[in-house]
Design an enzyme around this catalytic site. Structure first.
Site, PDB file in Angstrom:
ATOM      1  N   GLY A  80       0.821  -1.204   0.000  1.00 15.61           N
ATOM      2  CA  GLY A  80       0.000   0.000   0.000  1.00 15.61           C
ATOM      3  C   GLY A  80       0.854   1.252   0.000  1.00 15.61           C
ATOM      4  N   SER A  81       0.322   2.312   0.545  1.00 13.01           N
ATOM      5  CA  SER A  81       1.005   3.604   0.500  1.00 13.01           C
ATOM      6  C   SER A  81       2.145   3.667   1.508  1.00 13.01           C
ATOM      7  CB  SER A  81       0.016   4.736   0.796  1.00 13.01           C
ATOM      8  OG  SER A  81      -0.363   4.722   2.162  1.00 13.01           O
ATOM      9  N   GLU A 108       5.756  -3.336   0.923  1.00 13.92           N
ATOM     10  CA  GLU A 108       5.795  -3.046  -0.513  1.00 13.92           C
ATOM     11  C   GLU A 108       4.990  -1.765  -0.677  1.00 13.92           C
ATOM     12  OE1 GLU A 108       5.316  -2.197  -3.879  1.00 13.92           O
ATOM     13  OE2 GLU A 108       3.732  -3.706  -4.045  1.00 13.92           O
ATOM     14  N   LEU A 109       5.701  -0.642  -0.746  1.00  5.64           N
ATOM     15  CA  LEU A 109       5.066   0.664  -0.650  1.00  5.64           C
ATOM     16  C   LEU A 109       5.087   1.409  -1.985  1.00  5.64           C
ATOM     17  CD1 LEU A 109       6.604   1.551   2.832  1.00  5.64           C
ATOM     18  CD2 LEU A 109       4.477   0.336   2.321  1.00  5.64           C
ATOM     19  N   CYS A 121       2.191   0.238  -8.807  1.00  2.76           N
ATOM     20  CA  CYS A 121       3.346   0.864  -8.154  1.00  2.76           C
ATOM     21  C   CYS A 121       4.599   0.816  -9.016  1.00  2.76           C
ATOM     22  CB  CYS A 121       3.601   0.208  -6.805  1.00  2.76           C
ATOM     23  SG  CYS A 121       3.772  -1.587  -6.886  1.00  2.76           S
ATOM     24  N   GLU A 142       3.930  10.668  -7.330  1.00  2.48           N
ATOM     25  CA  GLU A 142       3.421   9.563  -8.147  1.00  2.48           C
ATOM     26  C   GLU A 142       2.008   9.893  -8.604  1.00  2.48           C
ATOM     27  OE1 GLU A 142       3.204   4.694  -7.828  1.00  2.48           O
ATOM     28  OE2 GLU A 142       2.868   5.893  -6.034  1.00  2.48           O
TER      29      GLU A 142
END
Length: 282
Positions: A28-29, A50-51, A84, A181
């Site tokens: 996520g963020s 996992e950002l 991402c 982003e």
């Protein structure tokens, strides 16, 4: 495996506070990831994060331009730019900038936007109103900073959460798209003049998940791969994800890996057992 839906904060707190849960993994963020890291510290949990990402896509002057265009389309517009690892900043050498821009814009213009049950659809809608608002903000900001919209640049005629595949020429480092982003179908094309310059600009971000570059120079391939501060590097390809390779980032893009044996290792603890008093057999 359990799938539990409900209030994210309540569910998350139950996991982070539990002494039974030894490991927490999150996709996520970066903002939420930092909150979870803080909470997991209370019980010293192992974590995999996992950002967010902010992937650069670099096209050097010696690249196969046709292949680079194809790779950039794949890396930018998959899932309407909402992954991402989507290319967020496309850097093109000044010597081939116009040729690449023309080819890229032409191919992006062929993408069909529509609902996902139509097999001819290439791009679907954005995830929610907030995502649409962010895309509109980034496009408006780019125009205000001198960007030239060569394709798209507005909500799709289908309405709702659909947005046109968009290309922005003349992108510069003052624009929001250079350091935020977008997470949408917006492709800003930046120009660069030297290898040293573009590596510095590509690395000038707190994120370090995915990166891409195209070149036909073998020495440059190794040199640039080593200098890019990213957990994943796509060399002459716009498709990098596979379950057989370690997936994950560095810096504020997270820690740990998914996929391959390294992904399994992240869920294991190393135990050392020292044995003594064992007699040798006769």
């Amino acid at each position: 495996m359990n799938v539990l839906t409900g209030n994210a904060q309540t569910i998350g707190k139950a996991l982070t506070d539990s002494e039974v849960v030894r490991k927490l993994t999150f996709t996520g963020s970066t903002e939420v990831g930092k909150m979870l890291l803080k909470e997991c510290a209370k019980t010293v949990k192992r974590v995999s994060m996992e950002l967010g990402g902010h992937a650069p896509f670099i096209v050097f002057e010696d690249a196969d331009i046709e292949a680079a265009v194809e790779g950039a389309i794949a890396a930018k517009y998959r899932n309407a730019g909402q992954t991402c690892v989507c290319a967020n900043r496309i850097y093109v050498h000044e010597d081939i900038y116009e040729e690449f821009s023309e080819g890229f814009t032409k191919e992006a213009g062929k993408l069909k936007t529509g609902q996902g049950f139509d097999p001819s659809t290439d791009q679907g809608p954005l995830i929610d109103e907030a995502a649409l608002a962010k895309v509109e903000e980034h496009v408006a900001d780019a125009k205000n900073h001198g960007g030239q919209i060569t394709l798209g640049g507005q909500p799709h005629k289908l309405g709702g959460l659909f947005y046109e595949p968009t290309v922005i020429k003349g992108a510069n480092d003052e624009m929001l798209v250079s350091y935020e982003e977008t997470f949408g179908p917006v492709a800003p094309l930046f120009s660069f003049s030297s290898e040293e310059e573009v590596i510095e600009r590509a690395n000038n971000t707190p994120f370090g998940l995915a990166s891409y570059f195209y070149t036909s120079d073998l020495a440059k391939s190794w040199r640039v791969s080593e200098q890019l501060e990213y957990g994943i590097v796509g060399l002459n390809t716009g498709i990098i994800s596979t379950e057989m390779a370690p997936f994950g980032g560095i810096k504020e893009s997270g820690m740990g890996r998914e996929g391959s044996k390294y992904g399994i290792d992240d869920y294991l603890e190393i135990k050392y057992v020292s044995l003594a008093g064992i007699e040798e057999p006769l």
